[in-house]
Each structure stands twice: as C-alpha cells, then as structure tokens.
Scaffold this active site. Structure first.
Site, mmCIF file in Angstrom:
data_model
loop_
_atom_site.group_PDB
_atom_site.id
_atom_site.type_symbol
_atom_site.label_atom_id
_atom_site.label_comp_id
_atom_site.label_asym_id
_atom_site.label_seq_id
_atom_site.Cartn_x
_atom_site.Cartn_y
_atom_site.Cartn_z
ATOM 1 N N CYS A 2 57.640 -46.106 -16.576
ATOM 2 C CA CYS A 2 57.811 -46.503 -15.180
ATOM 3 C C CYS A 2 57.044 -47.789 -14.860
ATOM 4 O O CYS A 2 56.111 -48.147 -15.569
ATOM 5 C CB CYS A 2 57.339 -45.433 -14.199
ATOM 6 S SG CYS A 2 58.019 -43.816 -14.491
ATOM 7 N N ARG A 27 60.467 -51.536 -18.165
ATOM 8 C CA ARG A 27 59.615 -50.349 -18.326
ATOM 9 C C ARG A 27 60.383 -49.046 -18.093
ATOM 10 O O ARG A 27 59.858 -47.968 -18.335
ATOM 11 C CB ARG A 27 58.430 -50.416 -17.347
ATOM 12 C CG ARG A 27 57.540 -51.610 -17.562
ATOM 13 C CD ARG A 27 56.424 -51.607 -16.561
ATOM 14 N NE ARG A 27 55.504 -50.527 -16.808
ATOM 15 C CZ ARG A 27 54.458 -50.587 -17.619
ATOM 16 N NH1 ARG A 27 54.200 -51.711 -18.244
ATOM 17 N NH2 ARG A 27 53.677 -49.560 -17.785
ATOM 18 N N TRP A 75 61.233 -44.258 -15.481
ATOM 19 C CA TRP A 75 61.708 -43.720 -16.765
ATOM 20 C C TRP A 75 61.330 -42.249 -16.710
ATOM 21 O O TRP A 75 60.157 -41.894 -16.738
ATOM 22 C CB TRP A 75 61.014 -44.428 -17.924
ATOM 23 C CG TRP A 75 61.580 -44.070 -19.259
ATOM 24 C CD1 TRP A 75 62.666 -44.641 -19.852
ATOM 25 C CD2 TRP A 75 61.110 -43.078 -20.174
ATOM 26 N NE1 TRP A 75 62.896 -44.061 -21.078
ATOM 27 C CE2 TRP A 75 61.955 -43.097 -21.305
ATOM 28 C CE3 TRP A 75 60.051 -42.159 -20.160
ATOM 29 C CZ2 TRP A 75 61.787 -42.258 -22.395
ATOM 30 C CZ3 TRP A 75 59.887 -41.316 -21.249
ATOM 31 C CH2 TRP A 75 60.752 -41.366 -22.352
ATOM 32 N N ASN A 99 52.900 -44.034 -11.830
ATOM 33 C CA ASN A 99 53.276 -44.147 -13.234
ATOM 34 C C ASN A 99 52.263 -43.312 -14.022
ATOM 35 O O ASN A 99 51.064 -43.482 -13.842
ATOM 36 C CB ASN A 99 53.196 -45.630 -13.666
ATOM 37 C CG ASN A 99 53.311 -45.797 -15.173
ATOM 38 O OD1 ASN A 99 53.988 -45.000 -15.830
ATOM 39 N ND2 ASN A 99 52.660 -46.811 -15.708
ATOM 40 N N GLY A 100 52.758 -42.420 -14.880
ATOM 41 C CA GLY A 100 51.834 -41.595 -15.669
ATOM 42 C C GLY A 100 52.316 -40.160 -15.690
ATOM 43 O O GLY A 100 53.440 -39.857 -15.284
ATOM 44 N N GLU A 479 62.893 -52.631 -40.106
ATOM 45 C CA GLU A 479 62.894 -53.310 -38.806
ATOM 46 C C GLU A 479 64.333 -53.687 -38.433
ATOM 47 O O GLU A 479 64.750 -53.522 -37.286
ATOM 48 C CB GLU A 479 61.971 -54.542 -38.863
ATOM 49 C CG GLU A 479 62.002 -55.461 -37.659
ATOM 50 C CD GLU A 479 61.612 -54.823 -36.337
ATOM 51 O OE1 GLU A 479 61.159 -53.666 -36.313
ATOM 52 O OE2 GLU A 479 61.799 -55.477 -35.293
ATOM 53 N N LYS A 483 66.228 -52.331 -35.070
ATOM 54 C CA LYS A 483 66.799 -53.246 -34.074
ATOM 55 C C LYS A 483 68.260 -52.892 -33.822
ATOM 56 O O LYS A 483 68.716 -52.829 -32.694
ATOM 57 C CB LYS A 483 66.667 -54.668 -34.617
ATOM 58 C CG LYS A 483 66.285 -55.714 -33.639
ATOM 59 C CD LYS A 483 64.834 -55.957 -33.406
ATOM 60 C CE LYS A 483 64.046 -54.776 -32.921
ATOM 61 N NZ LYS A 483 62.641 -55.017 -32.843
ATOM 62 N N GLU A 486 68.633 -49.496 -31.943
ATOM 63 C CA GLU A 486 68.203 -49.396 -30.543
ATOM 64 C C GLU A 486 69.105 -50.145 -29.587
ATOM 65 O O GLU A 486 69.236 -49.738 -28.448
ATOM 66 C CB GLU A 486 66.719 -49.758 -30.368
ATOM 67 C CG GLU A 486 66.332 -51.192 -30.494
ATOM 68 C CD GLU A 486 64.824 -51.403 -30.246
ATOM 69 O OE1 GLU A 486 64.279 -52.306 -30.877
ATOM 70 O OE2 GLU A 486 64.220 -50.697 -29.429
ATOM 71 N N HIS A 502 67.222 -41.557 -55.122
ATOM 72 C CA HIS A 502 66.628 -40.231 -54.877
ATOM 73 C C HIS A 502 67.304 -39.523 -53.705
ATOM 74 O O HIS A 502 66.761 -38.569 -53.169
ATOM 75 C CB HIS A 502 65.124 -40.374 -54.646
ATOM 76 C CG HIS A 502 64.434 -40.997 -55.812
ATOM 77 N ND1 HIS A 502 64.199 -40.311 -56.987
ATOM 78 C CD2 HIS A 502 64.001 -42.256 -56.022
ATOM 79 C CE1 HIS A 502 63.622 -41.112 -57.853
ATOM 80 N NE2 HIS A 502 63.492 -42.304 -57.287
ATOM 81 N N LYS A 598 60.233 -50.291 -22.469
ATOM 82 C CA LYS A 598 59.463 -51.286 -23.217
ATOM 83 C C LYS A 598 58.086 -50.749 -23.615
ATOM 84 O O LYS A 598 57.649 -50.926 -24.738
ATOM 85 C CB LYS A 598 59.328 -52.549 -22.359
ATOM 86 C CG LYS A 598 58.614 -53.692 -23.043
ATOM 87 C CD LYS A 598 59.527 -54.412 -23.991
ATOM 88 C CE LYS A 598 58.837 -55.552 -24.706
ATOM 89 N NZ LYS A 598 59.520 -55.839 -25.979
HETATM 90 O O1 M6R Z 1 54.036 -52.137 -27.253
HETATM 91 P P1 M6R Z 1 54.028 -51.597 -28.653
HETATM 92 O O2 M6R Z 1 54.070 -52.671 -29.685
HETATM 93 O O3 M6R Z 1 52.933 -50.621 -28.912
HETATM 94 O O4 M6R Z 1 55.401 -50.790 -28.772
HETATM 95 C C1 M6R Z 1 55.706 -50.072 -29.922
HETATM 96 C C2 M6R Z 1 57.151 -49.654 -29.947
HETATM 97 O O5 M6R Z 1 57.448 -48.852 -28.845
HETATM 98 C C3 M6R Z 1 58.093 -50.864 -29.942
HETATM 99 O O6 M6R Z 1 57.821 -51.736 -30.989
HETATM 100 C C4 M6R Z 1 59.557 -50.415 -30.043
HETATM 101 O O7 M6R Z 1 59.795 -49.826 -31.286
HETATM 102 C C5 M6R Z 1 60.472 -51.603 -29.779
HETATM 103 N N1 M6R Z 1 61.416 -51.265 -28.758
HETATM 104 C C6 M6R Z 1 61.219 -52.049 -30.981
HETATM 105 O O8 M6R Z 1 62.076 -53.106 -30.721
#
Ligand code: M6R
Length: 603
Positions: A2, A27, A75, A99-100, A479, A483, A486, A502, A598
């Site tokens: 949030c 967020r 969120w 938020n929390g 990675e 990407k 997501e 394996h 985020k």
């Molecule tokens: O803010 P942070 O780097 O701690 O966030 C970690 C992950 O949540 C973040 O890298 C997430 O995997 C991204 N959305 C990837 O693109």
C-alpha cells in the site's frame, strides 16, 4: 505494501493527492481512496475498487478546500479489494489511511465490538480508526489521541490521520512501515515514498519510527510516541530529479528504466573510483575494519539474482567465501556463519520485510550488517551498521530493471574492493567495469528492436519458456525467467544448464522454447553442449551472447564483444527488453502487473 499520502497547505488538495497517488501506484493498485475537506468541518471520503483511474473518474470536477487531505492506494492483505475495504477508514470525525499489518487486530476488534463500536469493513485498519476516536473523545487532542490509541497495537503501521474538528491538521506516525515527510515553504507532505511528492519538493525527512508528526497551520512538530520527547525535524535535499520519476516519451516506466541502465551504472560508480579509475573507494566498508572471512548476501527476487552474480564476482577476485540466501528462508534458520562475517541485505526499496527481518536476525546474532539499497532513508538504512547506496534514481515499474544494473555494479565494486589491487585480474576487471556504462549506452542506442520483437513473438508462441545458464549466466537465466513471468504471466523457469538432465529436460519437446544467455567465457563450451542436448530433443534454443565469442555458434541475439563481465549488463538489457516486448504483444499491464507490488513490506 500500500501507499499513503497526506498533504496540508494552500493548494487545492484533491488534485495534489490524486497526482501523488499516481506516483505510488507501484506499491499496490487494488483500490484507492481520498479524504479532504469539502466544507469547513466536513470531511468528504471517496473510494473506488480497482485502479486509481476509477477514483480519478469518480472525482471528476470535484475539488476540496485548501488544508489537509489524505490518500491511499491499496495492495490487499486483510479483506478483498472492494470499495468497503478501501481506505480511508472513518470512525466519527477521525479519518485515516494505513500501510502495514496489525497483528493483534482480532483481539482489538473483539474488545472494540464489546464496547459498542461497529465495523463496516474486513480490514485491520478500521480498528485503528476506532482506537484513535476512543482516545480523541477522552482528550480532544489529535496528537495525544494517536499516541494513546496506538498503545496496544502490535504489528507494523504507517498512518496519516485527519479529524473533522481540525481542518489543516494532519498527524502521522510509523512503526515498521516507511513514511517520509516533505516540506516546501510552509506546505507539508507525508508519503510512503519520496517520488509521491518529488514534483513539489526535494526537501525530505524520513520519519523516525515511533515519532508522531503533527502538521498544523503553525508548522511541524515531532514527538516521541511513547515518552512524548520533542524531536527536532531535519530535512535534507534528495538529489533525485523530478523528471526521473516521469515517463517522458516512453510508453511505460519499465521501458524508460531499461534505457536508464547505463546512467544507473555510471551514477553508482560516481565518486567510487579514483581520479584515474584505478582504485575502488568504498569508505562505507573501510569503517567496518579488515576484510571479513565470509560474506552472506540476503535478498529477494531480482535483488537475490544480483547477489548471486556478486558471489561469483567476489569469489573470483578475492579469497572471501560468499553465501547467498533468500531472505524469507534465512530468517528461520540457525546462523552458523564464521565469526566476523558480514551480512549484506540487498533491497532496491530498502523496505522488503523479509530482508529487513533477515538483517535484524543477523544483527541480533552478532554479525555486522550492511544494507545495500536504492532508497536513501529507507528502513534498511536505519537498521544496519553500514549503508551502500545504489544510485539508479526512482524506479517506478514493478519489474526491476535499472536498479538491477546498479546492484550488479555495486557487487562488482565490492568484489574489486575485496580483491588484491595489484593483481592482473582486479586491474582488468576494473577497466571492464569502467567502460561498461558507455558500452551499454552504445549498445542500447543501436539496438535491433526488430530482432527482439521477433524473439518476443516466439516466446508467446511457446507453451513454456525455459531459461538456462551456467556460471554468470545462471543468475541471468533465472532473472530472465522472473522478468518474463511477472509481466507476461507466461509459464517460464530458469535452471542451471547442468541441472537439465536431472529433470527439467523432460519438458523439452518440439514447441518448447529455451533461452540461453552465453556471456560466461569460462563455461561456454559446457553451455553449448547443453544447448545441443536440447536441440537433439526438438527444443528451439535462442542464444544471447557476444557476436564473435566462439567459432562454434552464432548467437540468435548478438551482443557487443566483451572481455570479462561487461556482457552481464548487455545480456540483462536484452532479457529485460524481451520480457517487455513480449508483455506488450500479450497486452498485459507492464508497469503494474497483476497481484504484485513494488515493495513487499509484508512477510
Ligand atoms: O525492493 P527489493 O529489492 O527488496 O525487492 C525485492 C523483490 O520484491 C523484487 O526484486 C521483485 O522480485 C521485482 N518485482 C522483480 O522485478
């Protein structure tokens, strides 16, 4: 997760809050809401489920009185993303955003229900509104009511509160969730993150935990929430350029941020190399004493992948051994590392709950902790012995791109710092890093987007996409898969090339696409034999590697020739752009993919 925003000042508040919320949409974006004074003594609350645009539509033509206003972007954690559960929440004249997560919400709710309070939502936040009202009815003072109201609350919170009886007044406090204050000549902002108000001010102060900020027409006061002590405000200018937080001519933040990769690398190097670029200066680490016997990286998602690259780099250039741990797993294990080990948490946002928790555990167990983050003043910077800042500028797209480039730059710098300065490996590696941003810029400037679009189309035509890599290429592979997943929602996974036999190779058949970054010069022959194994089983392989690296293959997507590790940057850009183009073709919401946020500020 949030995002919250509070404003008090002479501007028309609805426009300000909605604009600030649009910068916080990364967020969360399940629902949103706003509270503002429509008339003296009357607070109007508007809320909408879904994207912020629905709230904007609902408020078209509506303006508020100058004074205080609050806003929220959600969120969902407690309760579905409905309008009833959207913030702000209200109890009598008290209106607040949160938020929390309130951990003892159930118990508090039962007590309040017994006392006659009624609940209209499933959120934990509504408990806070009732608690503050209860205390306000006793004291008539909003600051005291917030202090008293939160006394029994357990969990994490960042809240902004306004009261119908007090136009122009805004009270905020945080514990375990971020909140920053902004000041611009008599007007004040409160937000979960700086980009929310960067358009209006760069004068920023992170609100210390358990300090209540009261903003009224007579200014800002800060008071310890437990002991009532006065705290002096200390604002600092952040170097972020407001334009960095705008999309400019790009279609999406993600695209813009990919092209900002070279700048992120350059800015992260700034001031950390000697005048002749032959030395690495990391004064933040010098303060910690001699090199540690071991380094433990803790991180999540993309930051975890940067840490994996860091391990390879540090172990290649120095005798320090490195462990890389997923923060959420690390938190619940005994820590059997060597005495004097450094535990480095990597987090773009500096607010990831699991990484903060992992660092907290490491500190309690007596290890030196270091926070590596892109956000100055974030929680990670307050709770660690040393802070290393990446300088990617605000990253708005949920998919991390330029921040990853900056993280790789910084772990590479750490490897050079720990290595022997006079050694040939360190010297060569350092010159590779120094030329990396310019080379990446040149590469992105002459980029073959037709080739990428063609590959992106193949991705969408494939039932499942497998990414493989060994050595440095393994973190790139996982990675690349992250990407793609997501932002396209397509099934994809990354594996170490050697692991294929394996199990995962069973997935390979005609129609399955395999993507292989090939920038690790040491392991390339082994990677090529993995590729042949896949092709022999009917799989299609797309390779991303230096154009003239090997006589045996010509990559499907050629990268500039490079010696050493610079290929990490160009290959990452290609993987990012591949995911980006595939998402565009699939028509998904690139900057705000479903179910994600985020900053993951909940465990
Ligand atoms: O803010 P942070 O780097 O701690 O966030 C970690 C992950 O949540 C973040 O890298 C997430 O995997 C991204 N959305 C990837 O693109």
């Amino acid at each position: 997760m949030c995002g919250i925003i509070g404003y008090t000042g002479p501007r028309e508040p609805v426009g300000v809050v909605l604009e600030a919320l649009s910068r916080l949409e990364y967020r969360g974006y399940d629902s949103s809401g706003i509270a503002f004074f429509r008339d003296k003594g009357e607070v109007a609350v508007a809320r909408a489920s879904g994207k912020l645009s629905r709230l904007v539509e609902a408020l078209e033509g509506i303006s508020g009185l100058a004074g205080s206003a609050i806003g929220h972007i959600r969120w969902a954690t407690h309760g579905a993303p409905t309008e009833e559960n959207a913030h702000p929440h209200r109890s009598g004249p008290i209106v607040l955003v949160h938020n929390g997560i309130i951990e003892n919400e159930k118990e508090l709710r039962l007590d309040l229900e017994e006392e006659g309070f009624t609940f209209t939502s499933e959120t934990d936040t509504e408990v806070l509104a009732h608690l503050v009202l209860k205390a306000f009815l006793e004291s008539g003072n909003l600051t005291d009511a917030v202090r008293k109201g939160l006394e029994k609350v357990e969990g994490s919170y960042a809240i902004a509160v306004m009261c119908e009886a007090r136009p122009g007044e805004l009270v905020a406090v945080r514990k375990g969730a971020p909140l920053v204050l902004g000041e611009a000549g008599g007007e004040f902002f409160i937000a979960s993150d700086v980009p929310a108000f960067l358009k209006w001010t760069r004068k920023v102060m992170p609100l210390p935990p358990e300090v209540v900020a009261t903003i009224s027409p007579s200014g800002l006061t800060l008071q310890g929430s437990k002991d009532g002590r006065t705290v002096s405000p200390r604002f600092e200018e952040v170097p972020w350029d407001p334009v960095q937080a705008e999309k400019g001519a790009f279609r999406h933040y993600m695209e813009k941020e990919i092209f900002e990769g070279p700048r992120a690398i350059m800015d992260t190097l700034e001031g950390r190399l000697g005048e002749d670029n032959t030395r690495v200066f990391l004064p933040e680490l010098v303060r910690l004493g001699p090199n540690p016997p071991e380094i433990v990286f803790v991180a999540c998602g993309t930051s975890y992948h940067a840490a994996l690259l860091g391990r390879r780099m540090i172990e290649s250039l120095s005798p320090v051994s490195v462990h890389v741990e997923i923060s959420s797993e690390f938190r619940y294990r005994p820590l059997r590392y060597r005495k004097g080990a450094w535990v480095i948490g990597i987090s773009q946002s500096g607010e990831t709950a699991d990484t903060l928790g992992a660092l907290d555990l490491a500190r309690r167990e007596g290890f030196l902790t270091i926070g590596m983050t892109n956000v100055a003043g974030s929680s990670i910077t307050r709770d660690t012995e040393a802070v290393l800042l990446t300088r990617a500028g605000p990253e708005i797209g949920v998919a991390s791109t330029k921040a990853f480039m900056a993280q790789v730059t910084l772990v590479w710098l750490i490897a050079l710092y720990l290595g022997r300065r006079e050694s040939r490996e360190v010297k060569e590696s350092l010159s590779g890093l120094v030329r990396a941003p310019a080379r990446l810029e040149g590469f992105l400037g002459s980029f073959d987007s037709d080739a990428i679009s063609l590959m992106a189309r193949k991705i969408l035509d494939s039932r499942f996409v497998i990414f493989i890599g060994r050595g440095l290429d393994y973190p790139l592979a996982i990675e690349g898969a992250l990407k793609l997943k997501e932002i396209t929602y397509r099934p994809a996974d990354g594996y170490p090339g050697g692991e294929l036999k394996h199990g995962p190779i069973a997935l390979v058949e005609p129609g399955v696409l395999v993507i292989a970054p090939l920038i690790d010069p040491d392991l390339r022959p082994k990677e090529l034999s993995n590729i042949r194994e896949i092709e022999a089983r009917g799989g299609t392989v797309l390779t991303i590697g230096p154009a003239r690296a090997s006589k045996e293959f010509s990559p499907s997507f050629p990268l500039p020739d490079c010696i050493g590790w610079e290929g990490v940057f160009s290959a990452s850009s290609v993987l990012q752009l591949l995911a980006y183009h595939a998402a565009n073709l699939a028509g998904t919401d690139v900057d705000q993919p479903r179910n994600l946020a985020k900053s993951v500020t909940v465990e």
